[in-house]
Design an enzyme around this catalytic site. Structure first.
Site, PDB file in Angstrom:
ATOM      1  N   CYS A 331      -1.926   8.186   8.598  1.00 57.89           N
ATOM      2  CA  CYS A 331      -3.312   8.013   7.938  1.00 57.89           C
ATOM      3  C   CYS A 331      -4.411   8.590   8.733  1.00 57.89           C
ATOM      4  O   CYS A 331      -4.630   9.821   9.031  1.00 57.89           O
ATOM      5  CB  CYS A 331      -3.413   6.583   7.468  1.00 57.89           C
ATOM      6  SG  CYS A 331      -4.835   6.353   6.321  1.00 57.89           S
ATOM      7  N   HIS A 429       1.405   4.296   4.845  1.00 59.81           N
ATOM      8  CA  HIS A 429       1.487   3.260   5.734  1.00 59.81           C
ATOM      9  C   HIS A 429       2.824   2.520   5.487  1.00 59.81           C
ATOM     10  O   HIS A 429       3.369   2.654   4.131  1.00 59.81           O
ATOM     11  CB  HIS A 429       0.454   2.227   5.470  1.00 59.81           C
ATOM     12  CG  HIS A 429      -0.880   2.578   6.007  1.00 59.81           C
ATOM     13  ND1 HIS A 429      -0.981   2.635   7.411  1.00 59.81           N
ATOM     14  CD2 HIS A 429      -1.924   2.997   5.249  1.00 59.81           C
ATOM     15  CE1 HIS A 429      -2.556   3.101   7.581  1.00 59.81           C
ATOM     16  NE2 HIS A 429      -2.912   3.147   6.201  1.00 59.81           N
TER      17      HIS A 429
END
Length: 490
Positions: A331, A429
């Site tokens: 991310c 994630h």
């Protein structure tokens, strides 16, 4: 008929509120009742994507697992994600509404409390029991006005409260008596009893203190929970306090402790792996020799990127790659690995652009609409499935994306890989939580033919250990009365 509501508040942050709520949720679920977790207001950088497409604290997602249900936005209607020492992104019913400083949020609390009560009403109409987690401490005098996280909520819904304190910190009796003394008369009246958490030693030696506490306060001690080592539960926010010594470790991983690190729960499967030595490296510490560097998610990508370079990680990563090491960016970490990060409207701080580390040929622009997705797909460089969740405002563009990390089942590519295969980045994630993806990523990093770790099974076992501790160490009769349990299923 409305649900019975029971709230757990703590004398301090990290007193064990999340763990006790998780334990009580599983204990009630075992009794055959429909139970849901609830945290009116949470401040955390570890978050989860819900079944209804919103964002809540990860602790409430774990608590939902303890209840045997999918996480929903009503379980955590107000989430604050700090992006500086004085400001945070405010998320209401799963979606960001604004960035606010502390004063601005204080004024906004009236609207936030409306959201809390709307979720409360939906939950009590749907479930038999709702186990509520407070935030921080109810005795924070400066936060009492317009409180929606602790006694403000408890008073509004008229529910009993259990007060928990961590004896491992020291000063447990001062914590409990002092907290009680700082509450109003009506608030003290709704404290049904105390739980002492993380006890080590001979309980008989503690008993005189427990007797004194009950005489002094007129409140019962509902139980003393021992220190439970080796629990595999996703942290609400704080970085892990314990690291296991692994003399047989064959793969060394280093993760920089970014000031606004987010979703460090991504590394739980790696921490649990017996052959992986994962170290989170704090400020002022020299990046250690390792096989793999992981750049984690961040709530303030440009500010954390600047910190990373101030700490010498840019030089360390260059040296690491020169000697054949591998790098993963997740991310915000993916965005840092690109050529630049742009924030033209000031979504995460002051508007502007920052030069990236330059290891992936892409640039990222932060845009107002946050991407929230639970996804599945397949790694592009191995025959392995991957699943995870996306929580990001950044949109990345560039040639590196033509060589993606994964191809998702919804048809989208995810992330990027460098031409030499040493650097990869992903927006996913939880990418290590799937056993297939974990095995493939460990092999890519240099650990071949290693047994995988089933994170879900570890978490289930930890939740059951917590519920067993409730059964063994707390006053079950009192808990049944507080939750109105007239029929107990063995």
């Amino acid at each position: 008929m409305s649900a019975q509501v029971l709230m757990v508040q703590g004398c301090t942050s990290d007193a064990g509120k999340s763990a006790l709520v998780t334990a009580l949720c599983r204990w009630v679920h075992r009794r055959g009742l429909r139970v849901a977790p609830f945290k009116p207001q949470n401040m955390a950088l570890n978050s989860a994507v819900t079944a209804d497409g919103g964002e809540i604290g990860r602790a409430q997602a774990v608590q939902a697992q303890a209840c045997g249900i999918e996480p929903r936005v009503d379980f955590n209607p107000v989430l604050l994600k700090p992006n500086s020492d004085t400001g945070a992104q405010v998320i209401v019913h799963g979606h960001a509404v604004a960035n606010m400083d502390a004063r601005g949020y204080h004024d906004y609390k009236r609207l936030a409390f409306d959201a809390v009560m709307a979720s409360h009403e939906r939950l009590i109409a749907t479930y038999d029991a709702v186990i509520v987690e407070g935030a921080g401490s109810p005795a924070e005098i400066n936060l009492r006005d317009r409180d929606i996280a602790n006694m403000g909520y408890a008073e509004a819904v008229d529910c009993p409260v259990i007060l928990i304190a961590d004896i491992d910190r020291g000063g447990v009796f001062a914590h409990l008596v002092g907290t009680l003394a700082l509450l109003s008369e009506s608030e003290r009246g709704r404290v049904a009893g105390f739980v002492i958490n993380r006890f080590r030693g001979d309980l008989a030696l503690l008993q005189p203190g427990l007797d004194w506490l009950e005489r002094e306060t007129g409140k019962p001690v509902l139980g003393v929970v021992p220190y439970l080592h080796g629990l595999h539960l996703e942290a609400e926010d704080a970085l892990p306090r314990e690291y296991a010594h692994k003399p047989d470790a064959m793969l060394r991983i280093a993760v920089p402790a970014l000031p606004r690190i987010s979703n460090h729960t991504d590394f739980d499967a790696l921490r649990a792996h017996p052959l992986v030595d994962l170290r989170i490296v704090g400020p002022g510490e020299t990046p250690p020799p390792c096989d793999l560097i992981i750049l984690p998610g961040s709530k303030s990508t440009r500010a954390d990127l600047a910190w990373l370079c101030e700490q010498g990680w840019d030089v360390a990563i260059t040296r690491h790659l020169r000697y054949g090491g591998k790098v993963i960016g997740i991310c915000g970490g993916l965005q840092m690995l690109g050529r630049a990060v742009h924030d033209p409207t000031g979504i995460e701080g002051e508007p502007g652009s920052s030069e990236g580390l330059g290891w992936l040929d892409l640039e990222t622009t932060l845009e107002p609409h946050k991407q929230l997705h639970r996804v599945r797909g397949k790694l592009s460089f191995a025959d392995a499935r991957v699943r995870g969740y996306e929580i990001h405002c950044g949109v990345s563009r560039g040639a590196a994306l033509e060589n993606p990390f994964a191809r998702l089942d919804d048809g989208r590519p995810d992330g990027a890989r460098s031409a030499d295969g040493q650097v990869i980045g992903s927006y996913l994630h939880g990418l290590f939580d799937d056993a297939e993806a974990l095995a493939a990523l460990l092999e890519w990093a240099g650990l071949r033919d290693a047994a995988t770790v089933d994170v879900h099974a570890l978490r289930e076992a930890s939740i059951d250990r917590l519920a067993d501790a409730v059964e063994q160490h707390l006053d079950i009769g009192m808990l049944e009365r507080l939750l109105g349990m007239t029929v107990c299923v063995p």
